[in-house]
Design an enzyme around this catalytic site. Structure first.
Site, short mmCIF file in Angstrom:
data_model
loop_
_atom_site.label_atom_id
_atom_site.label_comp_id
_atom_site.label_asym_id
_atom_site.label_seq_id
_atom_site.Cartn_x
_atom_site.Cartn_y
_atom_site.Cartn_z
CG ASP A 22 46.08 39.32 34.41
OD1 ASP A 22 45.79 39.58 35.59
OD2 ASP A 22 45.39 39.71 33.46
CG HIS B 65 42.68 40.95 36.62
ND1 HIS B 65 43.59 40.81 35.59
CD2 HIS B 65 41.91 42.01 36.31
CE1 HIS B 65 43.38 41.76 34.70
NE2 HIS B 65 42.36 42.50 35.10
CB SER C 71 40.87 43.49 32.49
OG SER C 71 41.95 44.23 32.98
#
Length: 765
Positions: free
Chosen positions: A148, A215, A552
């Site tokens: 990620d 994220h 996600s």
């Protein structure tokens, strides 16, 4: 969104001091699997790089040119390299013996719907642990990797306090100061060469595994973050945050960087991260990244995940945020566990009340209005600045509103085109007291709890129509926005998110994708300390936890459950774990009715929800599983047309393609027949992983077709015993659209469910 500060020009071009490389592009050269085992020496690895340089030098004319052109050398499990090549050189190299494929180093996306399409959940509200999961130190030997944007190591979700020694199997490294990694966050790496090759940049300040975007921290903590009491977002949603496998160790593999051409994660780096994670001895890989579905041998995620699964490592990936349009689901290889996104039974309430008594239930994480009572209400279309169309103003685009018309009022903006939080910034710039964000027909009922920079609320499409009608028919329209507050027990839930990508699988439609759905709307998890939650330069706030939405977010929920099952059933294969989660998932929500689609007008089908909504406790005891090993996936590759030498390079274990293999017979936990010609027989094989039992088949018939099962009863006498059966599907009348049914095997206690999707002939290209 992902962009940081602009880099000086001398940094942008510093890496490309050689004119010969300026016109070339980065390519990945995939050569299959390595022959050496996991215990390869440094000399073995050096020899591999030397062989890659020699392969390049034969095309480029010298070893010096080959070394200059080389970007990555994949040394451990994945055999291949990435290098700067001319298009003609790449095409010629692809013809060479030993090469499986050559493809451009292209970018993929993070699967977040940025607030940019952001939203919320406390993970302990999703996975309600049974006594099995509550055992002391349960799962501490399991290592979950996240490919990620990196990690914010200071987050309490990754504190090492109270953990035992790091598992001895771990071989990874920490590319932080040693004090930042610990007994929880045991590893952190970064992979940037492919990004730099594409962008023609080189900035040493970026060379670290720190998450500056949020994220990576969010997804990793959702999969395996610690239990942290008092987690909230600016006071809203207060509770205990925890990951799906809260005691698992975690490792971050940073492959995503500031966006370029709408992409931020590049193939060359993704392959390098997979290669490292496999060698580091991780137990689960979570990947909330994807691109346009493509041929499996030119897809870095499909390649990397195949090598991981061949080593016994399950790979969980997000299905994408290109819904609700059909044929958009990504990460569709059968060895990947592909996850869709759906809502939870909690709403971050911030309601909108009109002076006429109407009340609309909305969502927000914004601050409350400074005073109680009603405010003047105006449509943004009626507040257009000079030389700005009403349509542009309605979207609250930058500099589209006239402060003289908006100041002190609540302005109603339409969702779409620009970021949701950007609309709030424009409203604030024009002096609005607050904002009501109204969905268009595309977003339907999808609501988002954003931390706007002014008081705001987000309402659905139907309520937005009523609100605009009130404005247009009332002389002095007025409204108020209630302070944000969490609302529990929302019904119906779950419902599919509109953004969640849908099937059918456009690469191999015989494999139903997505596999399952999981919470992906309004998820609270760890966040970066490097920037504000809206990622806007005007936002100087910081929060250790924030809300996001997207596949996600749903992906790491499943990865966390996979981690629990790896601990509980360490001998289960990745396919068995996936089967257990798929076949025990539910297709009904908290109203006991079928899970609804995003607009609440129709039932969600298998192209939206896959097998259904995950149920972790049921997955721990599925009764039966559809098991597979690496050879099954190699058979599949042969069956879809790859030649024998290509598949043998990928397998590298003396593997031989079967004479004939029908991909419909891959032992998958779902059945998809995209182009039925009269009648077809499909075979499957079930393995007993529970008590002895007698299982009876039950069929939910798909409209226009007739499904029968033989035998109708399977008797299992011991653990590990396998039984085969045949499903016959006949067409009763022409049907060019997909039809949906199901097959359930039950012993009265366990219900082993598989969706069936069938059509006579469908053009899905």
């Amino acid at each position: 969104m992902l962009f940081g500060k602009l880099m000086p020009l001398f940094i942008l071009f510093a890496v490309f001091h050689q004119p010969a490389l300026a016109t070339k592009k980065a390519y990945v050269v995939y050569m299959g699997a390595h022959s050496q085992g996991l215990e390869a020496t440094s000399a073995d690895l050096d020899q591999i790089t030397t062989s890659h340089i020699q392969s390049l030098s034969s095309f480029l004319g010298s070893e010096e040119k080959a070394r200059d052109a080389l970007i990555h050398s994949y040394q451990r499990n994945i055999n291949g390299f990435s290098a700067f090549l001319e298009e003609e050189e790449a095409a010629e190299l692809a013809k060479q013996e030993g090469v499986v494929s050559v493809f451009l180093n292209q970018g993929k996306k993070l699967h977040t719907t940025h607030s940019w399409e952001f939203l919320m959940l406390e993970n302990n509200g999703v996975i309600k642990p049974s006594s099995i999961w509550k055992k002391a130190r349960f799962g501490e030997d399991t290592i979950i990797a996240n490919i990620d944007t990196g990690v914010w190591p200071e987050s309490k979700s990754f504190s090492g306090h109270g953990y035992g020694p790091i598992p001895s199997k771990w071989k990874g490294i920490c590319q932080f100061n040693r004090t930042l990694c610990n007994r929880k966050l045991i590893g952190a790496r970064y992979f940037i060469k492919g990004y730099e090759a594409f962008t023609k940049t080189h900035d040493p300040s970026m060379h670290n595994a720190r998450d500056t975007e949020g994220h990576g921290s969010h997804t990793l903590s959702t999969a395996a973050g610690n239990m942290v009491a008092g987690a909230n977002v600016f006071g809203s949603g207060n509770g205990t945050a925890k990951g799906g496998s809260p005691r698992a160790r975690v490792a971050a593999y940073k492959v995503c960087w500031p966006k370029v051409n709408d992409s931020s994660c590049f193939d060359s780096d993704i392959l390098d991260a997979f290669d490292a994670a496999i060698d580091d001895r991780v137990d689960v890989i979570s990947l909330s990244v994807g691109g346009i579905p493509n041929d499996y041998v030119v897809d870095s995620i499909a390649i990397g995940s195949l090598h991981a699964v061949a080593k016994g490592i399950p790979v969980v990936a997000s299905g994408g945020n290109s819904g609700p349009f059909p044929g958009t689901v990504s990460n569709v290889a059968p060895w990947i566990f592909t996850v869709a996104a759906s809502t939870i039974d909690r709403r971050l309430g911030a309601n909108v009340a009109l002076r006429n008594g109407s009340l609309f239930m909305g969502m927000s994480l914004s601050e409350a209005l400074p005073r109680t009572g009603f405010y003047p209400l105006i449509s943004a279309a009626n507040a257009a600045a000079a030389n700005v169309s009403a349509d542009k103003a309605l979207l609250c685009l930058e500099k589209s509103l006239d402060p003289a018309k908006v100041a002190g009022k609540i302005v109603a903006c339409l969702r779409g085109e620009n970021a949701r939080v950007a609309k709030g910034i424009e409203a604030a710039r024009a002096g609005a007291a607050g904002m009501v964000l109204c969905n268009s027909v595309v977003e339907g009922n999808d609501l988002t709890g954003d931390a706007h920079l002014l008081p705001a609320a987000h309402i659905n499409y139907t309520d937005g129509l009523v609100l605009f009608a009130y404005i247009n028919t009332t002389k002095n329209p007025q409204a108020l926005i209630t302070p944000p507050a969490a609302v529990l027990g929302v019904k119906p839930s779950p419902a599919m998110a509109s953004f969640s990508s849908r099937g059918p699988n456009i690469v191999t439609p015989q494999i139903l994708k997505p596999d399952v759905t999981a919470p992906g709307v309004n998820i609270i998890a760890a966040f970066t300390g490097a920037g504000g939650p809206t990622e806007m330069p005007e936002d100087h706030r910081r929060t250790p936890y924030y809300v996001m939405s997207g596949t996600s977010m749903s992906c790491p929920h499943v990865a966390g459950v996979v981690g629990l099952l790896r601990t509980l059933h360490p001998k289960w294969s990745p396919a068995a774990i996936k089967s257990a989660i798929m076949t025990t998932s539910r297709t009904r929500g908290n109203t006991k009715l079928p899970i609804r689609d995003y607009d609440n007008t129709a039932e969600a089908d298998a192209f939206a929800r896959g097998s259904g909504d995950i149920r972790p406790n049921r997955a721990a005891d599925p009764g039966l599983v559809y098991d597979m090993g690496p050879s099954d996936y190699y058979d599949f590759l042969c069956g879809i047309g790859y030649n024998r030498s290509t598949v043998r390079k990928m397998a590298h274990s003396g593997y031989k393609c079967p004479r004939n293999f029908d991909v419909l017979n891959l032992n998958y936990p779902s059945i998809s027949v995209p182009a039925l010609d009269g009648k077809v027989k499909v075979t499957r094989r079930l393995k007993n992983v529970g008590s002895p039992g007698r299982y009876v088949a039950r069929v939910k018939q798909p409209p226009f077709f007739r499904v029968s099962v033989k035998p109708k009863v399977l008797k299992f006498h011991k653990i590990g015993e396998e039984k085969s059966f045949t499903v016959t599907i006949k067409s009763k009348m022409p049907a060019t659209e997909f039809s949906f049914g199901g097959l359930t095997w039950t012993d009265g206690t366990h219900y082993v469910r598989s969706p069936i999707v069938v059509a006579n002939a469908v053009n899905i290209s």
